[in-house]
Design a protein around this motif. Sequence first.
Motif, PDB file in Angstrom:
ATOM      1  N   ASN A 135      13.336  -1.527  -5.414  1.00 46.22           N
ATOM      2  CA  ASN A 135      13.778  -1.875  -4.053  1.00 46.22           C
ATOM      3  C   ASN A 135      14.961  -1.017  -3.623  1.00 46.22           C
ATOM      4  OD1 ASN A 135      11.832  -3.828  -3.827  1.00 46.22           O
ATOM      5  ND2 ASN A 135      13.154  -5.501  -4.467  1.00 46.22           N
ATOM      6  N   TYR A 499      20.428  -6.682   5.438  1.00 44.26           N
ATOM      7  CA  TYR A 499      19.271  -7.361   6.064  1.00 44.26           C
ATOM      8  C   TYR A 499      18.772  -6.538   7.253  1.00 44.26           C
ATOM      9  CZ  TYR A 499      21.773 -10.970   3.498  1.00 44.26           C
ATOM     10  OH  TYR A 499      22.450 -11.659   2.528  1.00 44.26           O
ATOM     11  N   THR A 502      17.169  -3.347   5.938  1.00 43.86           N
ATOM     12  CA  THR A 502      15.917  -3.611   5.216  1.00 43.86           C
ATOM     13  C   THR A 502      14.795  -3.886   6.207  1.00 43.86           C
ATOM     14  OG1 THR A 502      17.147  -4.546   3.388  1.00 43.86           O
ATOM     15  CG2 THR A 502      14.818  -5.050   3.463  1.00 43.86           C
ATOM     16  N   PHE A 503      15.076  -4.737   7.208  1.00 45.09           N
ATOM     17  CA  PHE A 503      14.021  -5.062   8.179  1.00 45.09           C
ATOM     18  C   PHE A 503      13.939  -4.011   9.284  1.00 45.09           C
ATOM     19  CE2 PHE A 503      14.672  -9.216   6.215  1.00 45.09           C
ATOM     20  CZ  PHE A 503      13.360  -9.559   5.971  1.00 45.09           C
ATOM     21  N   ASN A 506      13.225  -0.324   7.271  1.00 44.81           N
ATOM     22  CA  ASN A 506      12.186  -0.218   6.254  1.00 44.81           C
ATOM     23  C   ASN A 506      10.961  -1.082   6.549  1.00 44.81           C
ATOM     24  OD1 ASN A 506      14.000   1.404   4.978  1.00 44.81           O
ATOM     25  ND2 ASN A 506      14.648  -0.105   3.495  1.00 44.81           N
ATOM     26  N   TYR A 507      11.170  -2.388   6.686  1.00 48.26           N
ATOM     27  CA  TYR A 507      10.028  -3.309   6.766  1.00 48.26           C
ATOM     28  C   TYR A 507       9.225  -3.119   8.052  1.00 48.26           C
ATOM     29  CZ  TYR A 507       7.378  -7.664   6.882  1.00 48.26           C
ATOM     30  OH  TYR A 507       6.376  -8.580   6.956  1.00 48.26           O
ATOM     31  N   TYR A 508       9.883  -3.238   9.233  1.00 44.59           N
ATOM     32  CA  TYR A 508       9.145  -3.160  10.498  1.00 44.59           C
ATOM     33  C   TYR A 508       8.580  -1.759  10.781  1.00 44.59           C
ATOM     34  CZ  TYR A 508      10.571  -7.933  11.424  1.00 44.59           C
ATOM     35  OH  TYR A 508      10.743  -9.284  11.329  1.00 44.59           O
ATOM     36  N   LEU A 511       5.502  -1.512   8.688  1.00 46.51           N
ATOM     37  CA  LEU A 511       4.472  -2.386   9.246  1.00 46.51           C
ATOM     38  C   LEU A 511       3.815  -1.728  10.456  1.00 46.51           C
ATOM     39  CD1 LEU A 511       3.634  -5.287   8.351  1.00 46.51           C
ATOM     40  CD2 LEU A 511       4.984  -6.135  10.264  1.00 46.51           C
TER      41      LEU A 511
END
Length: 570
Positions: A135, A499, A502-503, A506-508, A511
Amino acid sequence: MSICMIYYSFFLLISIISFLMSLNFMIIDYSLILEFEVLSINSCMILMTILLDWMSLLFMSFVLFISSMVIYYSEDYMGGDLNMNRFIMLVSMFVLSMMLLIISPNMISILLGWDGLGLVSYCLVIYYQNIKSYNAGMITALTNRIGDVALLMAIAWMVNYGSFNYYYYINYIIKDNLDIISILILIAALTKSAQIPFSSWLPAAMAAPTPVSSLVHSSTLVTAGVYLLIRFNIALNFKILLFLLFIGSMTMFMAGLGANFEFDLKKIIALSTLSQLGLMMSILALGNYDLALFHLLTHALFKALLFMCAGNMIHNLGNCQDIRFMGGLINLMPLTCSFFIISNMSLCGLPFLAGFYSKDLILEVVSMNYLNLFIYIIFFLSTGLTVAYTFRLIYYVIMGDFNNSSLNMISDSSIIMLQGMGGLIMFVIFGGSLLMWLMFPVPYFICLPLVMKLMALIVTLIGGLLGYEMSKFTLCYSLKSLKNLKMSLFFSSMWNMPYISTFGMNYYPLLMGDLIYKNIDQGWSEFLGAQNIYSNMKNSSLFLQVLYNNNLKIFLLLTVLWIIFMVILF
Protein backbone atom coordinates in the motif's frame (compact mmCIF):
# COMPACT_ATOMS: atom_id res chain seq x y z
CA MET A 1 35.53 -8.86 -0.09
CA SER A 2 31.76 -8.42 0.24
CA ILE A 3 29.60 -6.47 -2.22
CA CYS A 4 28.94 -3.86 0.52
CA MET A 5 32.64 -3.13 0.92
CA ILE A 6 33.16 -2.87 -2.87
CA TYR A 7 30.36 -0.31 -3.29
CA TYR A 8 31.35 1.50 -0.08
CA SER A 9 34.97 1.95 -1.27
CA PHE A 10 33.89 2.95 -4.79
CA PHE A 11 31.34 5.57 -3.66
CA LEU A 12 33.68 7.00 -1.02
CA LEU A 13 36.51 7.41 -3.54
CA ILE A 14 34.28 9.16 -6.10
CA SER A 15 32.85 11.35 -3.31
CA ILE A 16 36.33 12.58 -2.33
CA ILE A 17 37.29 13.24 -5.97
CA SER A 18 33.99 15.07 -6.58
CA PHE A 19 34.48 17.23 -3.45
CA LEU A 20 38.02 18.25 -4.48
CA MET A 21 36.82 19.07 -8.02
CA SER A 22 33.99 21.14 -6.51
CA LEU A 23 36.50 23.16 -4.44
CA ASN A 24 38.61 23.73 -7.53
CA PHE A 25 35.62 24.84 -9.64
CA MET A 26 34.45 27.10 -6.80
CA ILE A 27 37.83 28.84 -6.46
CA ILE A 28 38.36 29.45 -10.18
CA ASP A 29 34.62 30.09 -10.85
CA TYR A 30 34.38 27.50 -13.58
CA SER A 31 31.61 25.41 -15.16
CA LEU A 32 32.01 22.52 -17.53
CA ILE A 33 29.43 21.20 -20.01
CA LEU A 34 30.33 17.91 -21.67
CA GLU A 35 28.40 16.58 -24.66
CA PHE A 36 28.66 12.98 -25.81
CA GLU A 37 27.22 11.96 -29.17
CA VAL A 38 25.22 8.80 -28.54
CA LEU A 39 23.71 8.41 -32.01
CA SER A 40 23.62 10.28 -35.30
CA ILE A 41 21.04 9.52 -38.00
CA ASN A 42 20.92 11.76 -41.10
CA SER A 43 22.51 14.75 -39.32
CA CYS A 44 20.04 14.36 -36.42
CA MET A 45 22.18 13.88 -33.32
CA ILE A 46 21.21 12.41 -29.98
CA LEU A 47 23.50 13.89 -27.33
CA MET A 48 24.15 13.02 -23.70
CA THR A 49 24.92 16.26 -21.88
CA ILE A 50 26.64 16.54 -18.49
CA LEU A 51 26.86 19.75 -16.47
CA LEU A 52 29.69 19.97 -13.95
CA ASP A 53 29.84 23.08 -11.78
CA TRP A 54 30.58 23.61 -8.08
CA MET A 55 26.91 23.08 -7.16
CA SER A 56 26.40 19.73 -8.90
CA LEU A 57 29.81 18.40 -7.83
CA LEU A 58 29.33 19.41 -4.18
CA PHE A 59 25.84 17.89 -3.99
CA MET A 60 27.12 14.77 -5.74
CA SER A 61 29.97 14.38 -3.26
CA PHE A 62 27.53 14.65 -0.33
CA VAL A 63 25.12 12.11 -1.83
CA LEU A 64 27.94 9.65 -2.54
CA PHE A 65 29.49 10.10 0.91
CA ILE A 66 26.19 9.46 2.70
CA SER A 67 25.47 6.53 0.35
CA SER A 68 28.85 4.96 1.12
CA MET A 69 28.21 5.22 4.87
CA VAL A 70 24.69 3.81 4.49
CA ILE A 71 25.95 0.85 2.42
CA TYR A 72 28.68 0.17 5.00
CA TYR A 73 26.03 0.33 7.75
CA SER A 74 23.75 -2.00 5.75
CA GLU A 75 26.29 -4.83 5.85
CA ASP A 76 25.34 -5.47 9.48
CA TYR A 77 21.76 -4.09 9.50
CA MET A 78 20.68 -6.25 6.53
CA GLY A 79 23.08 -9.07 7.50
CA GLY A 80 20.31 -11.63 8.06
CA ASP A 81 18.64 -10.83 4.74
CA LEU A 82 18.72 -13.59 2.12
CA ASN A 83 18.67 -11.10 -0.75
CA MET A 84 21.50 -8.87 0.47
CA ASN A 85 23.10 -8.48 -2.96
CA ARG A 86 19.79 -7.49 -4.53
CA PHE A 87 19.28 -4.87 -1.81
CA ILE A 88 22.73 -3.32 -2.36
CA MET A 89 22.19 -3.31 -6.14
CA LEU A 90 18.85 -1.51 -5.70
CA VAL A 91 20.43 1.09 -3.42
CA SER A 92 23.24 1.59 -5.97
CA MET A 93 20.70 2.02 -8.80
CA PHE A 94 18.95 4.57 -6.62
CA VAL A 95 22.18 6.54 -6.11
CA LEU A 96 23.03 6.37 -9.83
CA SER A 97 19.56 7.73 -10.74
CA MET A 98 20.19 10.64 -8.38
CA MET A 99 23.62 11.24 -9.98
CA LEU A 100 21.98 11.37 -13.41
CA LEU A 101 19.48 13.94 -12.12
CA ILE A 102 22.16 16.10 -10.48
CA ILE A 103 24.51 16.36 -13.48
CA SER A 104 21.83 16.83 -16.18
CA PRO A 105 21.17 20.18 -17.85
CA ASN A 106 18.94 18.25 -20.25
CA MET A 107 15.23 17.66 -19.62
CA ILE A 108 15.27 14.15 -21.12
CA SER A 109 18.12 12.88 -18.92
CA ILE A 110 16.52 14.63 -15.92
CA LEU A 111 13.37 12.60 -16.65
CA LEU A 112 15.44 9.40 -16.83
CA GLY A 113 16.96 10.11 -13.42
CA TRP A 114 13.61 11.31 -12.04
CA ASP A 115 11.76 8.19 -13.19
CA GLY A 116 14.67 5.99 -12.09
CA LEU A 117 14.26 7.41 -8.57
CA GLY A 118 10.51 6.77 -8.67
CA LEU A 119 10.83 3.21 -9.94
CA VAL A 120 13.66 2.12 -7.61
CA SER A 121 12.00 3.81 -4.62
CA TYR A 122 8.89 1.69 -5.31
CA CYS A 123 11.03 -1.47 -5.37
CA LEU A 124 12.67 -0.47 -2.08
CA VAL A 125 9.44 0.55 -0.30
CA ILE A 126 7.84 -2.84 -1.07
CA TYR A 127 11.09 -4.64 -0.13
CA TYR A 128 9.59 -6.40 2.91
CA GLN A 129 6.64 -7.70 0.84
CA ASN A 130 3.65 -7.35 3.13
CA ILE A 131 0.29 -5.63 2.62
CA LYS A 132 1.39 -2.47 4.44
CA SER A 133 4.49 -2.17 2.26
CA TYR A 134 2.48 -2.74 -0.93
CA ASN A 135 0.00 0.00 0.00
CA ALA A 136 2.83 2.38 0.92
CA GLY A 137 4.63 1.59 -2.34
CA MET A 138 1.48 2.20 -4.37
CA ILE A 139 0.75 5.59 -2.78
CA THR A 140 4.42 6.58 -3.28
CA ALA A 141 4.49 5.53 -6.93
CA LEU A 142 1.10 6.99 -7.91
CA THR A 143 1.69 10.35 -6.18
CA ASN A 144 5.07 10.68 -7.87
CA ARG A 145 3.52 9.86 -11.25
CA ILE A 146 1.71 13.21 -11.12
CA GLY A 147 5.09 14.94 -11.03
CA ASP A 148 6.44 12.68 -13.78
CA VAL A 149 3.54 13.65 -16.06
CA ALA A 150 4.15 17.35 -15.32
CA LEU A 151 7.81 16.87 -16.28
CA LEU A 152 6.79 15.09 -19.52
CA MET A 153 4.51 18.02 -20.40
CA ALA A 154 7.36 20.45 -19.69
CA ILE A 155 9.55 18.42 -22.07
CA ALA A 156 6.83 18.63 -24.74
CA TRP A 157 6.71 22.41 -24.27
CA MET A 158 10.52 22.65 -24.52
CA VAL A 159 10.21 21.52 -28.15
CA ASN A 160 9.30 25.17 -28.90
CA TYR A 161 12.92 26.11 -28.23
CA GLY A 162 14.45 23.49 -30.52
CA SER A 163 16.40 21.78 -27.74
CA PHE A 164 15.80 20.01 -24.44
CA ASN A 165 18.80 21.65 -22.77
CA TYR A 166 16.98 24.06 -20.46
CA TYR A 167 20.33 25.45 -19.29
CA TYR A 168 20.81 27.39 -22.54
CA TYR A 169 17.21 28.56 -22.83
CA ILE A 170 16.42 29.64 -19.30
CA ASN A 171 16.71 33.33 -20.26
CA TYR A 172 14.28 32.81 -23.16
CA ILE A 173 11.81 31.20 -20.77
CA ILE A 174 11.94 34.40 -18.68
CA LYS A 175 11.74 36.75 -21.70
CA ASP A 176 8.79 34.90 -23.22
CA ASN A 177 7.05 35.25 -19.86
CA LEU A 178 6.29 31.58 -20.34
CA ASP A 179 4.91 30.56 -16.98
CA ILE A 180 3.68 27.18 -18.20
CA ILE A 181 7.12 25.49 -18.04
CA SER A 182 7.76 27.03 -14.62
CA ILE A 183 4.35 25.84 -13.32
CA LEU A 184 4.92 22.30 -14.62
CA ILE A 185 8.41 22.17 -13.07
CA LEU A 186 6.88 23.45 -9.81
CA ILE A 187 4.23 20.68 -9.79
CA ALA A 188 6.94 18.07 -10.43
CA ALA A 189 9.04 19.47 -7.57
CA LEU A 190 6.08 19.62 -5.17
CA THR A 191 5.24 15.94 -5.71
CA LYS A 192 8.83 14.71 -5.38
CA SER A 193 9.52 16.86 -2.30
CA ALA A 194 6.14 15.87 -0.78
CA GLN A 195 4.76 19.37 -0.24
CA ILE A 196 1.05 19.95 0.49
CA PRO A 197 -1.20 18.42 -0.98
CA PHE A 198 1.16 15.54 -1.91
CA SER A 199 2.64 15.06 1.59
CA SER A 200 1.10 11.76 2.64
CA TRP A 201 3.47 9.48 0.71
CA LEU A 202 6.57 10.51 2.65
CA PRO A 203 5.67 9.01 6.07
CA ALA A 204 4.13 6.01 4.26
CA ALA A 205 7.48 5.35 2.53
CA MET A 206 8.88 4.48 5.98
CA ALA A 207 7.84 0.90 5.18
CA ALA A 208 11.24 0.58 3.46
CA PRO A 209 14.26 -0.82 5.37
CA THR A 210 15.91 1.79 7.63
CA PRO A 211 19.14 2.20 5.55
CA VAL A 212 16.90 3.12 2.61
CA SER A 213 15.02 5.66 4.76
CA SER A 214 18.37 7.10 5.80
CA LEU A 215 19.38 7.60 2.19
CA VAL A 216 16.00 8.53 0.67
CA HIS A 217 14.96 11.08 3.27
CA SER A 218 18.27 12.82 3.70
CA SER A 219 20.02 13.38 0.41
CA THR A 220 18.34 11.65 -2.54
CA LEU A 221 14.66 11.23 -3.46
CA VAL A 222 12.95 14.01 -1.48
CA THR A 223 15.64 16.60 -2.19
CA ALA A 224 15.37 16.05 -5.97
CA GLY A 225 12.43 18.50 -6.16
CA VAL A 226 14.27 21.20 -4.20
CA TYR A 227 17.39 20.72 -6.35
CA LEU A 228 15.35 21.03 -9.57
CA LEU A 229 13.84 24.33 -8.35
CA ILE A 230 17.31 25.58 -7.34
CA ARG A 231 18.42 24.96 -10.93
CA PHE A 232 15.31 26.69 -12.31
CA ASN A 233 15.34 29.49 -9.73
CA ILE A 234 15.62 32.41 -12.18
CA ALA A 235 12.76 31.11 -14.35
CA LEU A 236 10.23 31.35 -11.51
CA ASN A 237 8.27 34.61 -11.47
CA PHE A 238 6.89 36.53 -8.50
CA LYS A 239 3.42 34.92 -8.40
CA ILE A 240 4.83 31.38 -8.56
CA LEU A 241 7.32 32.20 -5.79
CA LEU A 242 4.55 33.64 -3.61
CA PHE A 243 2.51 30.46 -4.07
CA LEU A 244 5.59 28.35 -3.29
CA LEU A 245 6.24 30.38 -0.13
CA PHE A 246 2.71 29.71 1.13
CA ILE A 247 2.83 25.98 0.27
CA GLY A 248 6.31 25.54 1.80
CA SER A 249 5.47 27.35 5.04
CA MET A 250 2.19 25.44 5.47
CA THR A 251 3.98 22.10 4.89
CA MET A 252 6.58 23.07 7.46
CA PHE A 253 3.88 23.94 10.01
CA MET A 254 1.73 20.87 9.30
CA ALA A 255 4.65 18.42 9.56
CA GLY A 256 5.95 20.04 12.75
CA LEU A 257 2.51 19.79 14.33
CA GLY A 258 1.99 16.19 13.17
CA ALA A 259 5.36 15.00 14.56
CA ASN A 260 4.32 16.10 18.06
CA PHE A 261 1.44 13.60 18.00
CA GLU A 262 3.19 10.65 16.35
CA PHE A 263 4.49 7.55 18.18
CA ASP A 264 6.31 5.72 15.38
CA LEU A 265 10.03 6.55 15.66
CA LYS A 266 10.70 6.47 11.92
CA LYS A 267 7.56 8.46 11.09
CA ILE A 268 8.56 11.21 13.53
CA ILE A 269 11.89 11.55 11.71
CA ALA A 270 10.09 11.41 8.33
CA LEU A 271 7.77 14.26 9.40
CA SER A 272 10.84 16.14 10.56
CA THR A 273 12.27 15.73 7.02
CA LEU A 274 9.00 17.06 5.61
CA SER A 275 9.22 20.08 7.89
CA GLN A 276 12.80 20.82 6.77
CA LEU A 277 11.81 20.43 3.10
CA GLY A 278 9.10 23.04 3.70
CA LEU A 279 11.79 25.33 5.14
CA MET A 280 14.00 24.82 2.06
CA MET A 281 11.09 25.53 -0.29
CA SER A 282 10.13 28.65 1.66
CA ILE A 283 13.60 30.19 1.65
CA LEU A 284 13.95 29.31 -2.05
CA ALA A 285 10.68 31.16 -2.66
CA LEU A 286 12.19 34.24 -0.99
CA GLY A 287 14.90 34.24 -3.66
CA ASN A 288 17.75 32.78 -1.60
CA TYR A 289 18.49 29.64 -3.59
CA ASP A 290 22.05 29.44 -2.19
CA LEU A 291 20.64 29.26 1.36
CA ALA A 292 18.22 26.53 0.25
CA LEU A 293 21.18 24.51 -1.09
CA PHE A 294 23.17 25.20 2.08
CA HIS A 295 20.36 23.90 4.32
CA LEU A 296 19.80 20.96 1.95
CA LEU A 297 23.42 19.84 2.41
CA THR A 298 23.63 20.33 6.19
CA HIS A 299 20.23 18.67 6.63
CA ALA A 300 21.40 15.65 4.61
CA LEU A 301 24.22 15.04 7.10
CA PHE A 302 22.33 15.12 10.38
CA LYS A 303 19.17 13.47 9.01
CA ALA A 304 21.11 10.49 7.61
CA LEU A 305 22.76 10.01 11.01
CA LEU A 306 19.42 10.38 12.80
CA PHE A 307 17.90 7.57 10.73
CA MET A 308 20.96 5.37 11.27
CA CYS A 309 20.69 5.79 15.07
CA ALA A 310 16.95 5.06 14.90
CA GLY A 311 17.72 1.97 12.81
CA ASN A 312 20.21 0.69 15.38
CA MET A 313 17.64 1.19 18.17
CA ILE A 314 14.88 -0.57 16.19
CA HIS A 315 17.31 -3.39 15.32
CA ASN A 316 18.19 -3.92 18.99
CA LEU A 317 14.58 -3.70 20.18
CA GLY A 318 13.49 -6.55 17.91
CA ASN A 319 11.93 -4.34 15.21
CA CYS A 320 9.84 -2.31 17.66
CA GLN A 321 9.29 1.22 16.35
CA ASP A 322 6.87 2.58 18.98
CA ILE A 323 8.64 5.15 21.17
CA ARG A 324 6.34 4.33 24.13
CA PHE A 325 8.09 0.94 24.43
CA MET A 326 11.51 2.56 24.59
CA GLY A 327 13.07 4.61 27.39
CA GLY A 328 16.32 4.66 29.32
CA LEU A 329 18.29 3.60 26.24
CA ILE A 330 21.18 5.90 27.24
CA ASN A 331 22.15 3.26 29.84
CA LEU A 332 22.04 0.40 27.32
CA MET A 333 23.29 2.05 24.11
CA PRO A 334 25.42 5.04 25.21
CA LEU A 335 27.28 5.67 21.94
CA THR A 336 24.21 5.37 19.67
CA CYS A 337 22.26 7.65 22.01
CA SER A 338 25.11 10.19 22.01
CA PHE A 339 25.03 10.28 18.21
CA PHE A 340 21.23 10.49 18.35
CA ILE A 341 21.27 13.48 20.73
CA ILE A 342 23.98 15.32 18.74
CA SER A 343 22.10 14.92 15.43
CA ASN A 344 18.84 15.93 17.13
CA MET A 345 20.47 19.05 18.58
CA SER A 346 21.82 19.82 15.11
CA LEU A 347 18.27 19.54 13.76
CA CYS A 348 17.07 21.98 16.43
CA GLY A 349 19.75 24.48 15.40
CA LEU A 350 21.76 24.35 18.64
CA PRO A 351 24.61 26.89 18.28
CA PHE A 352 27.73 25.74 16.44
CA LEU A 353 26.44 22.38 15.23
CA ALA A 354 25.82 21.86 11.47
CA GLY A 355 22.11 22.73 11.48
CA PHE A 356 22.65 26.00 13.35
CA TYR A 357 24.60 27.71 10.56
CA SER A 358 21.92 27.18 7.91
CA LYS A 359 18.81 27.39 10.09
CA ASP A 360 19.81 30.49 12.04
CA LEU A 361 20.87 32.28 8.85
CA ILE A 362 17.57 31.38 7.16
CA LEU A 363 15.53 32.72 10.09
CA GLU A 364 17.54 35.95 10.17
CA VAL A 365 17.16 36.45 6.40
CA VAL A 366 13.40 35.89 6.82
CA SER A 367 13.39 38.50 9.61
CA MET A 368 15.12 40.99 7.29
CA ASN A 369 12.68 40.44 4.41
CA TYR A 370 9.60 42.59 3.71
CA LEU A 371 7.04 39.93 4.62
CA ASN A 372 3.64 39.82 6.22
CA LEU A 373 3.18 38.79 9.84
CA PHE A 374 1.55 35.46 8.92
CA ILE A 375 4.67 34.07 7.22
CA TYR A 376 6.91 35.42 9.99
CA ILE A 377 4.84 33.76 12.72
CA ILE A 378 4.56 30.46 10.81
CA PHE A 379 8.35 30.37 10.31
CA PHE A 380 9.17 30.85 13.98
CA LEU A 381 6.27 28.70 15.20
CA SER A 382 7.45 25.82 12.99
CA THR A 383 10.99 26.22 14.35
CA GLY A 384 9.57 26.01 17.89
CA LEU A 385 7.59 22.88 16.95
CA THR A 386 10.78 21.27 15.57
CA VAL A 387 12.45 21.68 18.95
CA ALA A 388 9.25 20.50 20.69
CA TYR A 389 9.04 17.15 18.88
CA THR A 390 12.81 16.66 19.21
CA PHE A 391 12.71 17.04 23.00
CA ARG A 392 9.62 14.84 23.13
CA LEU A 393 11.51 12.17 21.18
CA ILE A 394 14.56 12.43 23.46
CA TYR A 395 12.31 12.24 26.53
CA TYR A 396 10.60 9.06 25.32
CA VAL A 397 13.62 7.24 23.87
CA ILE A 398 16.55 8.19 26.07
CA MET A 399 15.22 9.26 29.47
CA GLY A 400 12.87 7.56 31.91
CA ASP A 401 12.23 3.88 32.53
CA PHE A 402 12.79 1.09 30.03
CA ASN A 403 9.36 -0.11 28.85
CA ASN A 404 10.30 -3.09 26.69
CA SER A 405 10.87 -6.77 27.42
CA SER A 406 13.03 -7.35 30.48
CA LEU A 407 14.71 -10.23 28.67
CA ASN A 408 16.81 -8.42 26.08
CA MET A 409 20.24 -8.19 24.52
CA ILE A 410 20.32 -4.46 23.87
CA SER A 411 23.83 -3.08 23.52
CA ASP A 412 26.16 -1.14 21.24
CA SER A 413 27.67 -4.39 20.05
CA SER A 414 27.50 -3.78 16.30
CA ILE A 415 30.89 -2.30 15.43
CA ILE A 416 30.05 -1.98 11.72
CA MET A 417 26.89 0.07 12.39
CA LEU A 418 28.77 2.31 14.84
CA GLN A 419 31.58 2.85 12.31
CA GLY A 420 28.98 3.75 9.66
CA MET A 421 27.48 6.33 12.04
CA GLY A 422 30.91 7.48 13.21
CA GLY A 423 31.80 8.44 9.63
CA LEU A 424 29.03 11.05 9.72
CA ILE A 425 29.31 12.41 13.27
CA MET A 426 32.26 14.76 12.61
CA PHE A 427 30.39 16.30 9.67
CA VAL A 428 27.26 16.73 11.80
CA ILE A 429 29.37 18.74 14.25
CA PHE A 430 31.67 20.66 11.88
CA GLY A 431 29.90 20.36 8.49
CA GLY A 432 27.86 23.57 8.78
CA SER A 433 30.89 25.70 9.61
CA LEU A 434 32.94 24.07 6.83
CA LEU A 435 30.22 24.59 4.21
CA MET A 436 29.67 28.17 5.27
CA TRP A 437 33.35 29.01 4.70
CA LEU A 438 33.17 27.36 1.26
CA MET A 439 29.81 28.59 -0.05
CA PHE A 440 29.76 32.18 1.22
CA PRO A 441 33.10 33.85 0.54
CA VAL A 442 31.37 37.19 1.21
CA PRO A 443 29.51 37.10 4.56
CA TYR A 444 25.80 37.86 4.83
CA PHE A 445 25.22 41.26 6.44
CA ILE A 446 22.51 40.85 9.09
CA CYS A 447 21.09 44.04 10.56
CA LEU A 448 18.36 43.36 13.12
CA PRO A 449 17.19 44.72 16.49
CA LEU A 450 18.25 42.66 19.51
CA VAL A 451 14.82 41.04 20.09
CA MET A 452 14.57 39.78 16.49
CA LYS A 453 18.20 38.64 16.59
CA LEU A 454 17.50 36.56 19.71
CA MET A 455 14.12 35.37 18.41
CA ALA A 456 15.51 32.10 16.98
CA LEU A 457 17.12 31.26 20.33
CA ILE A 458 13.97 32.22 22.27
CA VAL A 459 11.63 29.99 20.17
CA THR A 460 14.16 27.15 20.47
CA LEU A 461 14.08 27.35 24.26
CA ILE A 462 10.29 27.74 24.45
CA GLY A 463 9.81 24.85 21.98
CA GLY A 464 12.09 22.60 24.04
CA LEU A 465 10.18 23.31 27.25
CA LEU A 466 6.83 22.81 25.49
CA GLY A 467 7.93 19.50 23.96
CA TYR A 468 9.13 18.20 27.32
CA GLU A 469 5.88 19.27 28.99
CA MET A 470 3.67 17.81 26.23
CA SER A 471 5.30 14.39 26.41
CA LYS A 472 4.97 13.87 30.17
CA PHE A 473 2.95 10.93 31.42
CA THR A 474 0.34 11.57 34.08
CA LEU A 475 0.08 9.13 37.01
CA CYS A 476 -2.34 6.83 35.20
CA TYR A 477 -0.07 6.74 32.10
CA SER A 478 -2.65 8.50 29.94
CA LEU A 479 -1.02 11.07 27.69
CA LYS A 480 -1.75 14.78 27.80
CA SER A 481 -2.08 14.81 24.01
CA LEU A 482 -4.91 12.24 24.26
CA LYS A 483 -7.05 14.41 26.55
CA ASN A 484 -8.59 15.95 23.44
CA LEU A 485 -8.84 12.93 21.17
CA LYS A 486 -10.41 14.47 18.06
CA MET A 487 -7.83 17.26 17.87
CA SER A 488 -5.01 14.74 18.42
CA LEU A 489 -6.30 12.47 15.65
CA PHE A 490 -6.67 15.40 13.25
CA PHE A 491 -3.13 16.67 13.84
CA SER A 492 -1.50 13.24 13.94
CA SER A 493 -3.09 12.28 10.61
CA MET A 494 -1.42 15.27 8.87
CA TRP A 495 -4.72 17.19 8.62
CA ASN A 496 -6.46 14.12 7.10
CA MET A 497 -4.14 14.25 4.09
CA PRO A 498 -3.54 10.47 3.78
CA TYR A 499 -7.31 9.90 3.36
CA ILE A 500 -7.61 12.70 0.80
CA SER A 501 -4.64 11.51 -1.25
CA THR A 502 -5.59 7.83 -0.98
CA PHE A 503 -9.10 8.47 -2.31
CA GLY A 504 -8.47 11.67 -4.31
CA MET A 505 -5.26 10.61 -6.06
CA ASN A 506 -5.35 6.83 -6.02
CA TYR A 507 -8.74 5.18 -5.48
CA TYR A 508 -11.12 7.36 -7.54
CA PRO A 509 -8.73 8.00 -10.49
CA LEU A 510 -8.08 4.23 -10.72
CA LEU A 511 -11.83 3.55 -10.54
CA MET A 512 -12.40 6.13 -13.27
CA GLY A 513 -9.68 4.52 -15.37
CA ASP A 514 -11.36 1.13 -14.95
CA LEU A 515 -14.74 2.53 -16.09
CA ILE A 516 -13.19 4.27 -19.10
CA TYR A 517 -11.28 1.10 -20.03
CA LYS A 518 -14.34 -1.16 -19.81
CA ASN A 519 -16.95 1.16 -21.33
CA ILE A 520 -14.95 3.09 -23.90
CA ASP A 521 -11.64 1.33 -24.70
CA GLN A 522 -13.12 -2.16 -24.55
CA GLY A 523 -16.73 -0.98 -25.15
CA TRP A 524 -18.10 1.58 -27.58
CA SER A 525 -14.80 2.46 -29.27
CA GLU A 526 -14.32 -1.26 -30.03
CA PHE A 527 -17.95 -1.68 -31.15
CA LEU A 528 -17.94 1.37 -33.43
CA GLY A 529 -14.24 1.42 -34.25
CA ALA A 530 -11.85 -1.47 -34.84
CA GLN A 531 -14.33 -4.34 -34.32
CA ASN A 532 -16.93 -2.65 -36.54
CA ILE A 533 -14.45 -2.14 -39.38
CA TYR A 534 -13.21 -5.72 -38.92
CA SER A 535 -16.72 -7.27 -39.10
CA ASN A 536 -17.71 -5.15 -42.16
CA MET A 537 -14.56 -6.07 -44.04
CA LYS A 538 -14.92 -9.73 -43.06
CA ASN A 539 -18.53 -9.85 -44.36
CA SER A 540 -17.51 -8.14 -47.62
CA SER A 541 -14.62 -10.51 -48.19
CA LEU A 542 -16.86 -13.55 -47.49
CA PHE A 543 -19.34 -12.27 -50.05
CA LEU A 544 -16.57 -11.79 -52.60
CA GLN A 545 -15.27 -15.30 -51.87
CA VAL A 546 -18.68 -16.72 -52.72
CA LEU A 547 -18.60 -14.75 -56.00
CA TYR A 548 -15.16 -16.00 -56.92
CA ASN A 549 -15.92 -19.66 -56.11
CA ASN A 550 -19.13 -19.88 -58.22
CA ASN A 551 -18.50 -17.19 -60.78
CA LEU A 552 -20.70 -18.35 -63.74
CA LYS A 553 -23.74 -19.48 -61.72
CA ILE A 554 -23.69 -16.42 -59.58
CA PHE A 555 -23.17 -14.16 -62.59
CA LEU A 556 -26.22 -15.66 -64.36
CA LEU A 557 -28.31 -15.48 -61.17
CA LEU A 558 -27.40 -11.83 -60.62
CA THR A 559 -28.17 -11.03 -64.28
CA VAL A 560 -31.64 -12.61 -64.00
CA LEU A 561 -32.30 -10.77 -60.72
CA TRP A 562 -31.16 -7.52 -62.30
CA ILE A 563 -33.48 -7.96 -65.29
CA ILE A 564 -36.46 -8.78 -63.01
CA PHE A 565 -35.69 -5.73 -60.89
CA MET A 566 -35.55 -3.43 -63.95
CA VAL A 567 -38.84 -4.85 -65.32
CA ILE A 568 -40.62 -4.26 -62.01
CA LEU A 569 -39.18 -0.79 -61.79
CA PHE A 570 -40.27 0.33 -65.28
